[in-house]
Design a protein around this motif. Sequence first.
Motif, PDB file in Angstrom:
ATOM      1  N   ALA A 155       0.835  -1.208   0.000  1.00 18.21           N
ATOM      2  CA  ALA A 155       0.000   0.000   0.000  1.00 18.21           C
ATOM      3  C   ALA A 155       0.865   1.252   0.000  1.00 18.21           C
ATOM      4  N   LEU A 156       1.944   1.248   0.792  1.00 20.65           N
ATOM      5  CA  LEU A 156       2.858   2.395   0.810  1.00 20.65           C
ATOM      6  C   LEU A 156       3.510   2.592  -0.552  1.00 20.65           C
ATOM      7  N   CYS A 157       3.917   1.484  -1.174  1.00 19.04           N
ATOM      8  CA  CYS A 157       4.547   1.595  -2.503  1.00 19.04           C
ATOM      9  C   CYS A 157       3.568   2.152  -3.533  1.00 19.04           C
ATOM     10  N   GLN A 158       2.322   1.719  -3.463  1.00 24.39           N
ATOM     11  CA  GLN A 158       1.327   2.266  -4.384  1.00 24.39           C
ATOM     12  C   GLN A 158       1.089   3.746  -4.094  1.00 24.39           C
ATOM     13  N   LEU A 159       1.150   4.118  -2.820  1.00 24.09           N
ATOM     14  CA  LEU A 159       1.019   5.531  -2.459  1.00 24.09           C
ATOM     15  C   LEU A 159       2.153   6.340  -3.069  1.00 24.09           C
ATOM     16  N   PHE A 160       3.398   5.843  -2.905  1.00 24.62           N
ATOM     17  CA  PHE A 160       4.553   6.593  -3.386  1.00 24.62           C
ATOM     18  C   PHE A 160       4.629   6.623  -4.913  1.00 24.62           C
ATOM     19  N   SER A 161       4.066   5.600  -5.560  1.00 27.78           N
ATOM     20  CA  SER A 161       4.095   5.576  -7.028  1.00 27.78           C
ATOM     21  C   SER A 161       2.914   6.322  -7.636  1.00 27.78           C
ATOM     22  N   GLY A 162       1.980   6.742  -6.798  1.00 22.44           N
ATOM     23  CA  GLY A 162       0.821   7.472  -7.300  1.00 22.44           C
ATOM     24  C   GLY A 162      -0.235   6.595  -7.923  1.00 22.44           C
ATOM     25  N   ALA A 163      -0.200   5.297  -7.623  1.00 25.55           N
ATOM     26  CA  ALA A 163      -1.190   4.385  -8.206  1.00 25.55           C
ATOM     27  C   ALA A 163      -2.568   4.671  -7.632  1.00 25.55           C
ATOM     28  N   ALA A 164      -3.555   4.620  -8.484  1.00 28.93           N
ATOM     29  CA  ALA A 164      -4.943   4.830  -8.054  1.00 28.93           C
ATOM     30  C   ALA A 164      -5.849   3.900  -8.861  1.00 28.93           C
ATOM     31  N   PRO A 165      -6.761   3.166  -8.192  1.00 35.86           N
ATOM     32  CA  PRO A 165      -6.933   3.141  -6.732  1.00 35.86           C
ATOM     33  C   PRO A 165      -5.833   2.344  -6.056  1.00 35.86           C
ATOM     34  N   ASN A 166      -5.721   2.503  -4.743  1.00 32.58           N
ATOM     35  CA  ASN A 166      -4.713   1.782  -3.976  1.00 32.58           C
ATOM     36  C   ASN A 166      -5.285   0.410  -3.600  1.00 32.58           C
TER      37      ASN A 166
END
Length: 790
Positions: A405-416
């Motif tokens: 989840a943190l990696c998706q946050l830092f990569s800007g992935a949406a939705p998480n």
Amino acid sequence: MKRIWPLFLIAFRLHAAPLDEARTALDNGFPQVALVKIEQQFPAIGSKPSDSEANLLYARALIASGQTMAAAALLEKVCPPSSARDFWLAQALAANGDWSNAFANYSRAAQVAGFEFQRESLLGMARMAKNLSRLEEAADLLAPASSWPASRLKSDAMFELAEIRLAQKNPDAVAPLLETLSIESPAETSRRAFLLARAADLQEKPELVLTRLSDVEPTDPDTAVSAATLRALALRHLSRNAEAETMLEEFIAANPSTPGLEKVFAVLDEIYAASASPSSSELRRWSSDPGTTLRQKLATYYLARFEARQKSPAAALPLLEGLAADPSSNPLAQETLFDLAALRIRLNLNNEALAILPPTGTKPHTDFLRGLALSRKGNHSDASQAFLSAARDADLAESALFNAALCQLFSGAAPNTALEQLETRFPGSARIAAFRMQEAFQQARTGDPKAVPSLEALAKSSEPGVASRAMLALAEWKYQQLDFDGAKAELHRISTESDPSREAALRVFLRDNGDPAGTDEAILAARAFLAAHQNADSEPSVRMKLGELLYRRGDFSDARVELETLARKFPASEYGDPALFLAAKALSRIPSASAPDEAILLFEEVAAGNGPLAAHARLEQASILASQAKPLEANIVLDRILSSNPPIDIQSTALMEKGKNLYSLGDKDPANYRAAIDVWKQVAAERSSDPSWRNQALTRIGTALEKAGDVNAAVATYYDVFNPSNGSPTEFFWFYKAGFAAARILESTEKWPEAIRVYETLAATEGPRSLEAKNRIKQLRLEHFLWEDY
């Protein structure tokens, strides 16, 4: 007919005698002799026409001699169906690890009433069920054995049932099974004592464990290893760690090649880890065993773990790398690779870690390590996929999903999607709130104004820990926005200590307000922090700040000490290389004859790490050598940079410095001016986004041409920098430097109109030296009577 009977009887005796001899040899423990006896009597043994009894006996001899694959093949292909055939086939299949088919054959044999090996078949079924993790079924099969008459077979069945109860974590059932047995041999006495010791261990009765083990006389390596580890664990539970350590070290010393030795080392490692002052002397001695023995491999592996645990990862790394390079006779080869990858990640050698980790999807634990390495490289998208794959393991799932989840946050992935899974699978997880906090921190780090409402919402949380951490983050945010008063106000709002070291660290940073008095206060506050918060998470940042403050104040000796201490103590932190780099910079400024050479050595450490500052460290080395009047040595260092295909700014810097070093040798040999020009031409030819590199290169080429006496070529080169047709200059320093140099040459050769034209070009730019050019135009016109219509 009467003449035929004697011949028949003779033939019968000739047939039976070899089988009797073979059977006797087998019973006496000589299976190979039995095989030879049968082969001599039946040259075609193993084929269908051969005698079925001979084939069965031959198969038994094959099993006894360890040739179980051949025995199974013979029984399946040649022997007709029978209870004996089923039993011996089951024996062969069991030895081959084919437990399911062995169970089926034992079952068929056990169902035949009166079969001589019926009870052995039941025992075999139980063992196969146990191997297949069907423990309750195995126990049910052995239950009737309690009513069997006293015999070796009954003892074996009861021992087997006792081991099943131990596997089921039911130690209370063990003693009733074993204490009534009629023991016939020292081996059975030892086996019973050992199983009772294991039961006492599960009952957490370490004194009883030691008592039971006193009757154990191991007859095989597995029992010897198990007894040693069991005794050590009992001693440890009784806080007799030194005694346990000595006992295990003596066992290893006496049994350097016994199978299962890795289990002994594992327990010894646990004892070392629990010791306040462990010694690695025995591990070091064993790791130096000649050859590649089992003990040498294991000692090297556990010495690496010892060093890593003692915060000496750099010492552990070559040990693991050596083991990984030669996995032969290493029972911990997979563990070695896993630990090596983890250690490389710890040392920020992420590419090296990824090189030995299998692809994502291979194993959850290696996927987790791959995720860590990729995230540290900033490849958050691939790291997220690795963590999601690691979440297949129930023990890793919560942590892996949080990291994903943190990696998706830092990569800007949406939705998480990882966050959604975390919330679904672990709705009560404290990591969800931790994610929200990190989300707010990420917004703060990227300057997103949403950080303020996010942190303010968290600051209103009913959980004091969450609220105080959010307030502290707000204070840090305001500090980053240079709102020092706002940061101080947020710190005053914190009613409970969320993170004392971070609060204290922020107070250090807030004291650095830019004026000299503030610098002195900040230095005192930083020293107080380091005295009160040793090994805190904020120690690296505060020590870095202290080093920077001391450097800024000119206390280069003290700055060097603080910064090098930081680099040595926290080599894997984000400050490791920057601290060592700045320590070397500080050292290079200390007025000492040895300081420059020591600085070069520190810069070499930075460069050897191949991190972001590696090339910059080489540039600093070259600069020091140049300042020591060693231009050729400096150029050797610069060539190392250039051979590594560096970024364009580093490449341009290195080429410029290399040309300057050659230029400095021009007085001794004018050919060096031409060599410098050739180097600078490489920069001038490069289509860099920064025109200052081209202008600098051309200007320096012009200077070298002047020194070489070719002033016309020099002016032409300078012209390429201030050429009016180029439009407005995008940089002024080299533009003016080239222009004034060209004008000076033209004045020296009394080409006044051309000189004035150069000055007019410079004056038209309205740059920082345009007024100087205008004044020079007026002076030349007055001195040489040059008017507009001249």
